[in-house]
Scaffold this motif. Structure first.
Motif, PDB file in Angstrom:
ATOM      1  N   MET A   1       0.834  -1.028   0.091  1.00 21.78           N
ATOM      2  CA  MET A   1      -0.018   0.008  -0.053  1.00 21.78           C
ATOM      3  C   MET A   1       0.819   1.348  -0.077  1.00 21.78           C
ATOM      4  SD  MET A   1      -3.110  -1.329  -0.075  1.00 21.78           S
ATOM      5  CE  MET A   1      -4.205  -0.021   0.495  1.00 21.78           C
ATOM      6  N   ASP A   3       2.313   5.108   1.353  1.00 20.32           N
ATOM      7  CA  ASP A   3       3.314   5.437   2.561  1.00 20.32           C
ATOM      8  C   ASP A   3       2.451   6.724   3.282  1.00 20.32           C
ATOM      9  OD1 ASP A   3       3.743   7.254   0.773  1.00 20.32           O
ATOM     10  OD2 ASP A   3       5.860   7.169   0.390  1.00 20.32           O
ATOM     11  N   ALA A   5      -0.579   8.088   5.304  1.00 22.73           N
ATOM     12  CA  ALA A   5      -1.742   7.892   6.266  1.00 22.73           C
ATOM     13  C   ALA A   5      -2.692   9.105   6.243  1.00 22.73           C
ATOM     14  CB  ALA A   5      -1.871   7.563   7.482  1.00 22.73           C
ATOM     15  N   ARG A 295      -8.133   2.379  -1.328  1.00 22.19           N
ATOM     16  CA  ARG A 295      -7.088   2.901  -0.396  1.00 22.19           C
ATOM     17  C   ARG A 295      -7.815   3.265   0.982  1.00 22.19           C
ATOM     18  NH1 ARG A 295      -1.986   2.373  -1.987  1.00 22.19           N
ATOM     19  NH2 ARG A 295      -1.743   2.819  -4.419  1.00 22.19           N
ATOM     20  N   THR A 297      -9.251   2.572   4.321  1.00 23.93           N
ATOM     21  CA  THR A 297      -9.068   1.809   5.548  1.00 23.93           C
ATOM     22  C   THR A 297      -9.845   1.695   6.647  1.00 23.93           C
ATOM     23  OG1 THR A 297      -7.619   3.386   6.672  1.00 23.93           O
ATOM     24  CG2 THR A 297      -6.634   1.730   4.929  1.00 23.93           C
ATOM     25  N   SER A 320     -10.528   6.913   6.951  1.00 18.33           N
ATOM     26  CA  SER A 320      -9.144   7.135   6.850  1.00 18.33           C
ATOM     27  C   SER A 320      -8.561   6.229   5.465  1.00 18.33           C
ATOM     28  CB  SER A 320      -8.587   6.238   7.937  1.00 18.33           C
ATOM     29  OG  SER A 320      -9.020   4.955   8.248  1.00 18.33           O
ATOM     30  N   ASP A 322      -5.177   5.054   3.077  1.00 19.46           N
ATOM     31  CA  ASP A 322      -3.616   4.713   3.006  1.00 19.46           C
ATOM     32  C   ASP A 322      -3.306   4.962   1.490  1.00 19.46           C
ATOM     33  OD1 ASP A 322      -1.311   3.956   2.878  1.00 19.46           O
ATOM     34  OD2 ASP A 322      -1.853   1.588   3.355  1.00 19.46           O
TER      35      ASP A 322
END
Length: 323
Positions: A1, A3, A5, A295, A297, A320, A322
């Protein structure tokens, strides 16, 4: 995934106005054509502005306890980027960030939109740098060429990383309300007109995003849609391939009520009309582009303490990512 957040949310702050609250008292009754002396008691050290809405009602700032509670809810969610609705101007959002959010958000943006009745706009609070920002308030629907289609606005903003590289594009909006004044003679016609306007607004949003974004790009649409995700007014979103991020959100907090709550936590607004059962609707929404959806999460709704309202009658929603 990826880098990076990132958390992104939407929250209707409910009348974050830039004005004083005051009470006037007539000391001496007028006689003839003389004036009426009045004294005014101001509740708060705010700017001296008085403003009436389109119905002649005085617009007042939020009560201090409501403002404080909205701030608590924002800080409790600890989100990186907020798209917020019902903000009067950039000054009041900057003041709110400074005095109530402890300056948590280094990047604050509001563009004056089209609302000429309540003067409510769309704002952005971000810990991440903001790149280009575009307002689409001067956009027209082909069926309504004589006036802008957005009763408030559609705002596009680039979210950047520390090196100034774009990591996400966010579209924020606030669609036409379902509210119809009880004084309107033909209620059904007014409701149909507001539904048609929301439909055209959603269609226009999809058209704008398609012209600005490719299917490979990561972007999202969020805001107060004033309708449910499965409504006919918002059908353009799913037809365009957008993915709802709030189908099964995690609730943060608990409502203190004896009322039976729905089995699904996917609601941000509740309403009880006279003689009707209480409704629980997801009108505050987050839609992701197909390239962004993998993406995701987590998705969350910050639950109110009181059912009627808790600083605002909306609950914040956030996701959230990623990246």
């Amino acid at each position: 995934m990826g880098d990076t957040a990132l958390t992104v949310g939407t929250f209707n702050l409910n009348n974050l106005f830039d004005r004083w609250n005051f009470e006037g008292a007539v000391d001496v009754l007028a006689s003839g054509t003389g004036s009426v002396p009045a004294t005014y008691t101001f509740d708060d050290e705010h700017r001296r502005r008085l403003q009436l809405d389109g119905n002649g009602k005085l617009l007042t700032a939020k009560k201090p306890e409501d403002t404080n509670r909205v701030a608590e809810r924002l800080l409790g969610a600890d989100v990186d980027v907020w798209i917020v609705q019902e903000v009067e101007n950039v000054d009041v959002l900057r003041e709110f960030n400074r005095d109530h959010l402890n300056g948590t958000y280094q990047h604050v943006m509001v563009i004056d939109g089209n609302d000429s009745t309540r003067f409510i706009d769309i704002g952005l609070l971000s810990r991440r740098p903001i790149g280009g920002v575009t307002s689409y308030q001067r956009t027209f629907h082909p069926d309504v060429p004589d006036r802008p289609i957005f009763s408030r606005d559609l705002v596009e903003a680039e979210i950047l990383d520390a090196r100034g590289r774009k990591i996400l594009t966010v579209f924020g909006t606030h669609l036409k309300s379902k509210f119809v004044d009880f004084k309107v003679a033909d209620q059904a016609a007014a409701e149909a007109a507001s539904h048609l306007l929301r439909t055209r607004q959603a269609e226009t949003i999809v058209r704008i995003m398609a012209s600005r974004m490719s299917t490979r790009q990561r972007y999202l649409l969020c805001g107060d849609m004033n309708d449910t995700p499965d409504s006919s007014a918002l059908v353009a979103y799913e037809k365009a391939g957008l993915v709802s991020a709030l189908t099964a959100p995690t609730e943060i907090g608990t409502v203190q009520t004896t009322v039976q709550l729905p089995a699904s936590p996917a609601w941000t607004s509740t309403f009880k009309d006279t003689g009707q059962p209480r409704s629980f609707d997801l009108i505050d929404q987050i839609w992701m582009s197909p390239a962004l959806a993998p993406r995701l999460t987590g998705s969350f709704i910050g639950r109110r303490r009181k059912l009627a309202r808790d600083g605002t009658d909306h609950d914040p929603a956030w996701i959230s990512l990623d990246l």
